[in-house]
Enzyme design. Structure first.
Site, PDB file in Angstrom:
ATOM      1  N   GLU A  20     -10.432 -11.404 -16.295  1.00 20.69           N
ATOM      2  CA  GLU A  20      -9.806 -10.569 -17.328  1.00 20.69           C
ATOM      3  C   GLU A  20     -10.024 -11.103 -18.747  1.00 20.69           C
ATOM      4  O   GLU A  20      -9.825 -10.372 -19.711  1.00 20.69           O
ATOM      5  CB  GLU A  20      -8.307 -10.441 -17.041  1.00 20.69           C
ATOM      6  CG  GLU A  20      -8.008  -9.712 -15.752  1.00 20.69           C
ATOM      7  CD  GLU A  20      -6.548  -9.744 -15.356  1.00 20.69           C
ATOM      8  OE1 GLU A  20      -6.110  -8.839 -14.620  1.00 20.69           O
ATOM      9  OE2 GLU A  20      -5.827 -10.677 -15.774  1.00 20.69           O
ATOM     10  N   GLY A  58      -2.163  -1.620 -10.516  1.00 20.52           N
ATOM     11  CA  GLY A  58      -2.167  -0.585  -9.501  1.00 20.52           C
ATOM     12  C   GLY A  58      -1.547   0.690 -10.039  1.00 20.52           C
ATOM     13  O   GLY A  58      -0.549   0.661 -10.754  1.00 20.52           O
ATOM     14  N   MET A  80       1.787  -7.800 -12.504  1.00 20.46           N
ATOM     15  CA  MET A  80       2.582  -8.988 -12.228  1.00 20.46           C
ATOM     16  C   MET A  80       2.928  -9.853 -13.450  1.00 20.46           C
ATOM     17  O   MET A  80       3.550 -10.905 -13.283  1.00 20.46           O
ATOM     18  CB  MET A  80       1.872  -9.847 -11.174  1.00 20.46           C
ATOM     19  CG  MET A  80       1.668  -9.118  -9.855  1.00 20.46           C
ATOM     20  SD  MET A  80       0.767 -10.069  -8.596  1.00 20.46           S
ATOM     21  CE  MET A  80       1.960 -11.347  -8.216  1.00 20.46           C
ATOM     22  N   GLU A  81       2.541  -9.417 -14.654  1.00 19.34           N
ATOM     23  CA  GLU A  81       2.805 -10.252 -15.828  1.00 19.34           C
ATOM     24  C   GLU A  81       3.396  -9.517 -17.026  1.00 19.34           C
ATOM     25  O   GLU A  81       4.107 -10.112 -17.841  1.00 19.34           O
ATOM     26  CB  GLU A  81       1.510 -10.958 -16.309  1.00 19.34           C
ATOM     27  CG  GLU A  81       0.900 -11.921 -15.343  1.00 19.34           C
ATOM     28  CD  GLU A  81       0.046 -11.247 -14.272  1.00 19.34           C
ATOM     29  OE1 GLU A  81      -0.041 -11.787 -13.155  1.00 19.34           O
ATOM     30  OE2 GLU A  81      -0.534 -10.167 -14.570  1.00 19.34           O
ATOM     31  N   ASP A 136      -6.644  -0.122  -8.385  1.00 20.55           N
ATOM     32  CA  ASP A 136      -6.322   0.353  -7.043  1.00 20.55           C
ATOM     33  C   ASP A 136      -5.138   1.309  -7.131  1.00 20.55           C
ATOM     34  O   ASP A 136      -4.537   1.483  -8.193  1.00 20.55           O
ATOM     35  CB  ASP A 136      -5.993  -0.820  -6.110  1.00 20.55           C
ATOM     36  CG  ASP A 136      -4.805  -1.636  -6.616  1.00 20.55           C
ATOM     37  OD1 ASP A 136      -3.657  -1.268  -6.305  1.00 20.55           O
ATOM     38  OD2 ASP A 136      -5.016  -2.647  -7.314  1.00 20.55           O
TER      39      ASP A 136
END
Length: 233
Positions: A12, A78, A174-175, A198
């Protein structure tokens, strides 16, 4: 302006680091902070690692040691929306936790005790520049909305539907929420830019490895274009 750019994973941030000029590297808490200029704009690019604790720790270092004035979180996510396909882009309106629950004490789902908001609002100016950059990179494939954060990789349709129900978010990762909370507490304007890798359902474990690189590179291109727009503003 000095822009702090945070990504959780190597893929990333690698492109952004490669395209920086006048680079110096400082290591703190195992994280490499790459300081220099990006499109002529003073910037620090860092891979924070996966999860909320790593993300919040990274923000505090950027604020305390590098004096960043604005923050961008870049990466993949996602999809929680049928209107978002793989490779599409999400620009944060705000960010909240989908896995924070103090309901037993009377707090709404996602509310952190002591905070005056459930979802941490992104900066309007940065949202505008991020959306403009996203449209330049991938026209017609960007949406502004909520980002939902938790320490889980979502690959179950029932879990996905539960997150949609309690957050109303466009994507999950997640962040972002931790970066948003740390930025909010430090009074530093931020925006989250995420590319969809996804569908956050039973197909996620197959789609993610296939489309991770595409999504990460597209998101990096948006951040770089945004840096150019900020420099010219």
């Amino acid at each position: 302006m000095k822009l702090g750019i945070i990504g959780a994973m190597k893929i990333e941030v690698d492109t952004l680091k490669k395209n920086m000029q006048n680079k110096t590297v400082t290591v703190r808490t195992g994280m490499e902070f790459c300081e220099g200029t990006l499109e002529g704009l003073p910037a620090v690019v860092v891979q924070c690692g996966v999860g909320k604790v790593n993300a919040a720790l990274c923000v505090q270092i950027l604020c305390d040691l590098f004096g960043v004035t604005h923050l961008v979180n870049t990466g993949i996510a996602g999809s929680l929306s049928n209107e978002l396909d793989i490779g599409d882009l999400v620009i944060s309106k705000d960010a909240m936790y989908h896995d924070f629950d103090c309901g037993g004490f009377g707090y709404p789902h996602g509310k952190v005790p002591g905070m005056d908001v459930i979802a941490f609002p992104a900066n309007e100016m940065m949202m505008g520049f991020a959306l403009s950059a996203a449209e330049a990179v991938n026209p017609g494939h960007a949406k502004v909305g909520r980002v939902a954060t938790g320490d889980q990789f979502i690959c179950d349709k029932a879990v996905k539907n539960g997150i949609i129900e309690v957050t109303g978010a466009l994507c999950t990762e997640m962040e972002g929420g931790a970066i948003a909370q740390a930025a909010y507490r430090n009074e530093v304007p931020f925006v989250i830019i995420r590319a969809i890798s996804d569908k956050a359902d039973d197909s996620a474990d197959m789609d993610y490895p296939t489309f991770e690189a595409l999504a990460a590179h597209r998101c990096a291109a948006v951040v770089q274009t945004m840096a150019q727009k900020l420099k010219e503003a």
